[in-house]
Design an enzyme around this catalytic site. Structure first.
Site, PDB file in Angstrom:
ATOM      1  N   ASN A  11       0.856  -1.186   0.000  1.00 19.90           N
ATOM      2  CA  ASN A  11       0.000   0.000   0.000  1.00 19.90           C
ATOM      3  C   ASN A  11       0.895   1.239   0.000  1.00 19.90           C
ATOM      4  O   ASN A  11       1.503   1.557   1.014  1.00 19.90           O
ATOM      5  CB  ASN A  11      -0.904  -0.031   1.242  1.00 19.90           C
ATOM      6  CG  ASN A  11      -1.742   1.224   1.376  1.00 19.90           C
ATOM      7  OD1 ASN A  11      -1.821   2.036   0.442  1.00 19.90           O
ATOM      8  ND2 ASN A  11      -2.370   1.390   2.536  1.00 19.90           N
ATOM      9  N   LYS A  13      -0.001   4.267  -0.190  1.00 19.02           N
ATOM     10  CA  LYS A  13      -0.649   5.443   0.408  1.00 19.02           C
ATOM     11  C   LYS A  13      -0.465   6.640  -0.537  1.00 19.02           C
ATOM     12  O   LYS A  13      -0.453   6.445  -1.757  1.00 19.02           O
ATOM     13  CB  LYS A  13      -0.103   5.688   1.819  1.00 19.02           C
ATOM     14  CG  LYS A  13      -0.190   4.407   2.666  1.00 19.02           C
ATOM     15  CD  LYS A  13       0.029   4.597   4.134  1.00 19.02           C
ATOM     16  CE  LYS A  13      -0.135   3.266   4.851  1.00 19.02           C
ATOM     17  NZ  LYS A  13       0.003   3.366   6.301  1.00 19.02           N
ATOM     18  N   HIS A  97      -9.426   1.296   5.047  1.00 20.06           N
ATOM     19  CA  HIS A  97      -8.138   1.464   5.740  1.00 20.06           C
ATOM     20  C   HIS A  97      -8.358   2.413   6.924  1.00 20.06           C
ATOM     21  O   HIS A  97      -9.162   3.344   6.842  1.00 20.06           O
ATOM     22  CB  HIS A  97      -7.095   2.040   4.778  1.00 20.06           C
ATOM     23  CG  HIS A  97      -5.714   1.986   5.349  1.00 20.06           C
ATOM     24  ND1 HIS A  97      -5.279   2.890   6.287  1.00 20.06           N
ATOM     25  CD2 HIS A  97      -4.695   1.112   5.162  1.00 20.06           C
ATOM     26  CE1 HIS A  97      -4.040   2.574   6.645  1.00 20.06           C
ATOM     27  NE2 HIS A  97      -3.661   1.493   5.973  1.00 20.06           N
ATOM     28  N   GLU A  99      -6.756   4.800   7.991  1.00 20.53           N
ATOM     29  CA  GLU A  99      -6.556   6.221   7.662  1.00 20.53           C
ATOM     30  C   GLU A  99      -7.793   6.794   6.978  1.00 20.53           C
ATOM     31  O   GLU A  99      -8.146   7.959   7.176  1.00 20.53           O
ATOM     32  CB  GLU A  99      -5.297   6.379   6.786  1.00 20.53           C
ATOM     33  CG  GLU A  99      -4.037   6.139   7.611  1.00 20.53           C
ATOM     34  CD  GLU A  99      -2.859   5.565   6.831  1.00 20.53           C
ATOM     35  OE1 GLU A  99      -2.862   5.592   5.589  1.00 20.53           O
ATOM     36  OE2 GLU A  99      -1.925   5.061   7.489  1.00 20.53           O
ATOM     37  N   GLU A 169      -5.193  -4.875  10.608  1.00 17.51           N
ATOM     38  CA  GLU A 169      -4.153  -3.861  10.805  1.00 17.51           C
ATOM     39  C   GLU A 169      -4.397  -3.162  12.145  1.00 17.51           C
ATOM     40  O   GLU A 169      -5.210  -2.223  12.213  1.00 17.51           O
ATOM     41  CB  GLU A 169      -4.196  -2.823   9.677  1.00 17.51           C
ATOM     42  CG  GLU A 169      -3.888  -3.401   8.315  1.00 17.51           C
ATOM     43  CD  GLU A 169      -3.276  -2.349   7.379  1.00 17.51           C
ATOM     44  OE1 GLU A 169      -2.259  -2.677   6.744  1.00 17.51           O
ATOM     45  OE2 GLU A 169      -3.789  -1.220   7.303  1.00 17.51           O
ATOM     46  N   GLY A 175       2.823   2.271  10.847  1.00 15.50           N
ATOM     47  CA  GLY A 175       3.779   3.371  10.714  1.00 15.50           C
ATOM     48  C   GLY A 175       4.532   3.696  11.988  1.00 15.50           C
ATOM     49  O   GLY A 175       5.175   4.732  12.092  1.00 15.50           O
ATOM     50  N   SER A 215       3.785  -2.200  10.212  1.00 14.24           N
ATOM     51  CA  SER A 215       5.238  -2.278  10.367  1.00 14.24           C
ATOM     52  C   SER A 215       5.833  -3.617   9.930  1.00 14.24           C
ATOM     53  O   SER A 215       6.765  -4.125  10.561  1.00 14.24           O
ATOM     54  CB  SER A 215       5.648  -1.936  11.813  1.00 14.24           C
ATOM     55  OG  SER A 215       5.245  -0.606  12.135  1.00 14.24           O
TER      56      SER A 215
HETATM   57  P1  13P Z   1       3.254   0.409   7.691  1.00 15.07           P
HETATM   58  O1  13P Z   1       3.732  -0.874   7.060  1.00 15.07           O
HETATM   59  O2  13P Z   1       3.977   1.619   7.212  1.00 15.07           O
HETATM   60  O3  13P Z   1       3.169   0.280   9.176  1.00 15.07           O
HETATM   61  O4  13P Z   1       1.725   0.627   7.173  1.00 15.07           O
HETATM   62  C1  13P Z   1       0.828  -0.413   7.280  1.00 15.07           C
HETATM   63  C2  13P Z   1      -0.387  -0.069   6.514  1.00 15.07           C
HETATM   64  O5  13P Z   1      -1.138   0.826   6.878  1.00 15.07           O
HETATM   65  C3  13P Z   1      -0.652  -0.803   5.269  1.00 15.07           C
HETATM   66  O6  13P Z   1      -1.934  -0.545   4.788  1.00 15.07           O
END
Ligand code: 13P
Length: 252
Positions: A11, A13, A97, A99, A169, A175, A215
């Site tokens: 992803n 983003k 997601h 976010e 997740e 992150g 992560s």
């Molecule tokens: P990270 O791998 O940067 O922690 O992000 C995970 C994520 O949100 C994947 O959709």
């Protein structure tokens, strides 16, 4: 290890212009040439979807959008629909997601519509669920996951479930560099499969792929993939460099 084919999805983003995406994709395809036994999914921003699709046309790589509206068309400024994604060869779509839920007010009711519309359009949904740090501390992880499953999957039946993907997740692991331990990830994903079994039956729940996200890095993917119910990973930061994402894809 189950007989479910693993899925490793990157992803991106809101990272990469089209020219950056194009350079990445050329490098990535070279690094994963000949890889089998794992489904690879790239999830670029809307602006690069068509270009990345074009570059990957003769490869097994699948392409996912990061969001989609449930209506086929309409006065929804800034949104993109299933037929628009389908026409340019998008195969998958990330839905819900954390976010999107947090910053763009996505709710389970709208997500249920998106999931059903995507499946009907032949686009595979990757539905994201997960708890916050505070919810975990308060012992409310399972309650949160059950609510998101019931809400987000309200509009589908067992056959539809088997063809989609769920991504667990935990928000505290996204992150942050704070990866869930394989035990914690397995426990939550095992619970998700159990909840799906209760709702859709063991057949469909046994076939649905459930990914872990938060992560994930080249050095922790193998131990996560060794867990019984973890069928792959949804990778954020570590998918932004072709080299590290290719290493994750080649986890075994
Ligand atoms: P990270 O791998 O940067 O922690 O992000 C995970 C994520 O949100 C994947 O959709």
């Amino acid at each position: 290890m189950s007989n479910r084919t693993p899925i490793i999805a990157g992803n991106w983003k809101m990272y990469k212009t089209t020219s950056e995406a194009s350079a990445y994709t050329a490098e990535f395809l070279g690094l994963v040439a000949g890889v089998t036994g794992v489904e690879m999914v790239l999830c670029p921003p809307f602006t690069c979807l068509a270009e990345v699709r074009r570059q990957t046309d003769n490869s097994p790589v699948r392409i996912a959008a990061q969001n989609m509206h449930f209506a086929p068309e309409g006065a929804f400024t800034g949104e993109v629909s299933a037929p628009m994604l389908k026409e340019i060869g998008v195969t998958d779509v990330i839905l819900g997601h954390s976010e999107r839920r947090e910053f763009f007010c996505e709710n389970d009711e709208d997500l249920a519509k998106k999931v059903a519309v995507a499946i009907e359009a032949g686009i595979r949904p990757i539905l994201c669920i997960g708890e916050t740090d505070a919810e975990r501390e308060a012992g409310k992880t399972e309650e949160k996951l059950r609510g998101q499953i019931e809400g987000g999957l309200a509009g589908i039946d067992a056959d539809m479930l088997a063809g989609m993907v769920i991504a667990y997740e935990p928000i505290w692991a996204i992150g942050t560099g704070k990866t869930a331990t394989p035990e914690i990830a397995q426990q939550a994903i095992g619970f998700i499969r159990e909840a799906l079994t209760g709702r859709f039956g063991a057949g469909a729940a046994g076939r649905v792929r459930i990914l872990y996200g938060g992560s994930v890095k080249p050095d922790n993917i193998s131990e996560l993939m060794a867990e019984e119910d973890i069928d792959g990973a949804l990778v954020g930061g570590a998918s932004l460099k072709a080299g590290s994402f290719a290493q994750i894809v080649k986890f075994s």
